[in-house]
Design an enzyme around this catalytic site. Structure first.
Site, short mmCIF file in Angstrom:
data_model
loop_
_atom_site.label_atom_id
_atom_site.label_comp_id
_atom_site.label_asym_id
_atom_site.label_seq_id
_atom_site.Cartn_x
_atom_site.Cartn_y
_atom_site.Cartn_z
CG ASN A 252 -0.21 -0.10 2.50
OD1 ASN A 252 0.52 0.81 2.85
ND2 ASN A 252 -0.35 -1.22 3.21
CG ASP B 43 -6.99 -5.83 6.51
OD1 ASP B 43 -6.41 -5.73 7.60
OD2 ASP B 43 -7.72 -4.93 6.03
N PRO C 186 -2.79 -12.06 10.43
CG PRO C 186 -0.78 -12.33 11.56
CD PRO C 186 -1.44 -12.55 10.23
CB ILE D 214 -0.11 -6.77 14.43
CG1 ILE D 214 0.33 -7.60 13.22
CG2 ILE D 214 1.03 -6.55 15.40
CD1 ILE D 214 1.30 -6.89 12.29
CG LEU D 215 -4.15 -2.45 17.58
CD1 LEU D 215 -3.06 -1.80 18.41
CD2 LEU D 215 -4.94 -1.36 16.84
CG PHE E 136 -2.63 5.36 13.38
CD1 PHE E 136 -1.84 5.26 14.52
CD2 PHE E 136 -2.59 6.54 12.65
CE1 PHE E 136 -1.04 6.31 14.93
CE2 PHE E 136 -1.79 7.59 13.04
CZ PHE E 136 -1.00 7.48 14.18
CE LYS F 126 -8.30 -3.29 13.94
NZ LYS F 126 -7.25 -3.71 13.03
N1 CTP Z 1 -3.72 -3.51 12.16
C1 CTP Z 1 -2.93 -4.56 12.57
N2 CTP Z 1 -2.94 -5.73 11.89
C2 CTP Z 1 -3.76 -5.90 10.84
C3 CTP Z 1 -4.58 -4.84 10.41
C4 CTP Z 1 -4.52 -3.65 11.08
O1 CTP Z 1 -2.19 -4.39 13.55
N3 CTP Z 1 -3.75 -7.05 10.21
C5 CTP Z 1 -3.70 -2.27 12.94
C6 CTP Z 1 -3.12 -1.06 12.22
O2 CTP Z 1 -1.74 -0.94 12.48
C7 CTP Z 1 -3.91 0.08 12.82
C8 CTP Z 1 -5.27 -0.54 13.13
O3 CTP Z 1 -5.06 -1.94 13.22
O4 CTP Z 1 -3.37 0.50 14.04
C9 CTP Z 1 -6.35 -0.28 12.14
O5 CTP Z 1 -5.94 -0.67 10.87
P1 CTP Z 1 -6.95 -0.56 9.65
O6 CTP Z 1 -6.29 -1.09 8.43
O7 CTP Z 1 -7.50 0.84 9.62
O8 CTP Z 1 -8.13 -1.50 10.15
P2 CTP Z 1 -8.67 -2.89 9.72
O9 CTP Z 1 -8.82 -3.73 10.94
O10 CTP Z 1 -7.83 -3.46 8.63
O11 CTP Z 1 -10.13 -2.53 9.21
P3 CTP Z 1 -10.64 -2.02 7.78
O12 CTP Z 1 -9.57 -2.37 6.79
O13 CTP Z 1 -11.89 -2.76 7.60
O14 CTP Z 1 -10.86 -0.54 7.94
#
Ligand code: CTP
Length: 404
Positions: A208, A279, A309, A311-312, A327, A348
């Site tokens: 990304n 994701d 996974p 992570i957060l 975030f 989360k």
């Molecule tokens: N995050 C993470 N691991 C993932 C996806 C997200 O740790 N696999 C963390 C990001 O670092 C961020 C937060 O979760 O702090 C939100 O990430 P975001 O991509 O906005 O959320 P998603 O859970 O992926 O939800 P969506 O894509 O549906 O908005």
């Protein structure tokens, strides 16, 4: 932080003295008022005139010549300095400072100091590992002195090893950090930053547009706040903030593994997930480049995806979890943005979610954020990512303090 600060730059006699000229220029550029004091030997390497031209003030080399201060410049400078920066700090000056020897202007000023002092050592690697030198450094640290470096590398004498002086820009960054409020003193902070890269085959992958800049600025701000910082970074081309430990990873699973290992190894107080984690990843990575067949069909069109996974969320679920900050980079604004953040806060197990509109933040120097907690919401920006980072770190530190 350096704006208006009175910094006395004490230059001792080593070949690295030439780097102090650049440091003086950078300190001036950052808004500091710089007064230089050179030892007799430093003046053999760089002239007082060089510093006078760079700082606009005559550089002092002795107590005995006429100077713009009182008859006791060491006392007046000790009274008025916000910081004594000893750069380069030779083995000789370190030894004198550690033992209270005061036999020239530089060492009497150090002996009379009332402000914080930072030493920037520069010497041959054998001198740096000499036990007497090590004892002197430990003494000074116990007395509250800061040490910036030295770093490893090629030395002027041709040796390789620890003893090289840090670069002027890094020194100025650490000098600046000395003036930051130490709201995270003694805390261990882990930060993820940047994108992840999910390989499809040896030449293709899914990633990304995250530059990693906001995460790196948060690492810098946490370091300035006194934390011990580990930065787990996806593929980005950014320099590591000095004093921050960096672990480079590629995929989401690598990042998850690195985070879990770090948490297993030693306790952590604060986890900030800034990374834009993919994701999904391709279910299987082809070991050869995926080719089109004669009809133009490619296995790329039939890719199956596996979930990565979160992570957060996994950090938040751990027993004895650190305070977690996440975030929410969305393509939304206003109440919708806040609603997305609130949903992520709960899903989360985060203490805070920093929400922003990714369309504005991506590859921009600025960001505009809202920090959402279970009970409150704060807005900040548009502002440079550095200022946003300081705001986020301050909010996280307050939350940590509130939770005791
Ligand atoms: N995050 C993470 N691991 C993932 C996806 C997200 O740790 N696999 C963390 C990001 O670092 C961020 C937060 O979760 O702090 C939100 O990430 P975001 O991509 O906005 O959320 P998603 O859970 O992926 O939800 P969506 O894509 O549906 O908005």
């Amino acid at each position: 932080m350096l704006q208006g600060k009175r910094i006395t730059l004490i230059v001792s006699g080593g070949i690295a003295a030439f780097k102090s000229c650049e440091a003086a220029r950078l300190l001036m550029k950052a808004g500091a008022e710089v007064q230089t004091v050179l030892t007799e030997h430093a003046a053999e390497f760089v002239t007082p005139l060089t510093f006078e031209a760079l700082t606009g003030k005559p550089a002092l080399t002795t107590e005995w010549a006429k100077n713009p201060y009182s008859v006791m410049p060491h006392i007046e400078l000790a009274r008025t300095s916000d910081l004594l920066l000893v750069m380069p700090a030779t083995a000789n000056l370190i030894a004198k400072a550690a033992n209270g020897i005061a036999d020239d202007l530089a060492s009497t000023l150090i002996a009379a100091r009332r402000s914080p002092i930072a030493f920037v050592p520069a010497m041959n690697q054998a001198m740096w590992s000499n036990p007497a030198l090590k004892r002197n450094v430990e003494h000074l640290k116990l007395d509250g002195a800061a040490f910036f470096g030295p770093v490893e590398g090629l030395q002027a004498c041709g040796d390789k090893g620890a003893g090289r002086m840090m670069e002027p820009a890094e020194i100025c960054e650490l000098a600046d950090a000395l003036f930051s409020p130490k709201t995270l003193s003694g805390k261990r902070v882990i930060i993820t930053a940047g994108p992840t890269y999910e390989a499809i085959d040896p030449v293709r992958g899914v990633t990304n547009r995250s530059s990693g800049r906001q995460g790196f600025e948060i690492a810098r701000a946490a370091r300035n706040a006194g934390a011990e910082v580990t930065l787990i970074a996806g593929p980005v081309s950014l320099p590591t903030p000095v004093g921050v430990r960096r672990i480079d990873v590629v995929s989401a699973r690598d990042m998850d593994q690195a985070v879990q290992t770090e948490l297993d190894q030693s306790p952590c107080d604060l986890f900030i997930g800034v990374a834009a984690v993919a994701d999904w990843r391709p279910g299987a990575v082809s070991i050869r480049k995926i080719k089109k067949d004669a009809s133009g069909h490619s296995a790329l069109q039939d890719l199956l995806w596996s979930e990565n996974p979160d992570i957060l969320a996994r950090v938040g679920e751990r027993p004895g979890a650190p305070l977690t900050v996440g975030f929410a980079a969305e393509t939304a604004e206003g109440a919708t943005l806040s609603a997305f953040a609130r949903e992520k806060l709960i899903r989360k197990h985060a203490a805070l979610i920093v929400a922003n509109d990714a369309r504005f933040a991506l590859h921009s120097e600025e960001n505009s954020i809202r920090i959402v907690s279970a009970s409150e919401e704060e807005h900040f920006g548009p502002a440079p990512k550095r200022a946003c980072a300081e705001f986020i770190v301050a909010a996280a530190a307050r939350e940590l303090a509130r939770r005791g």
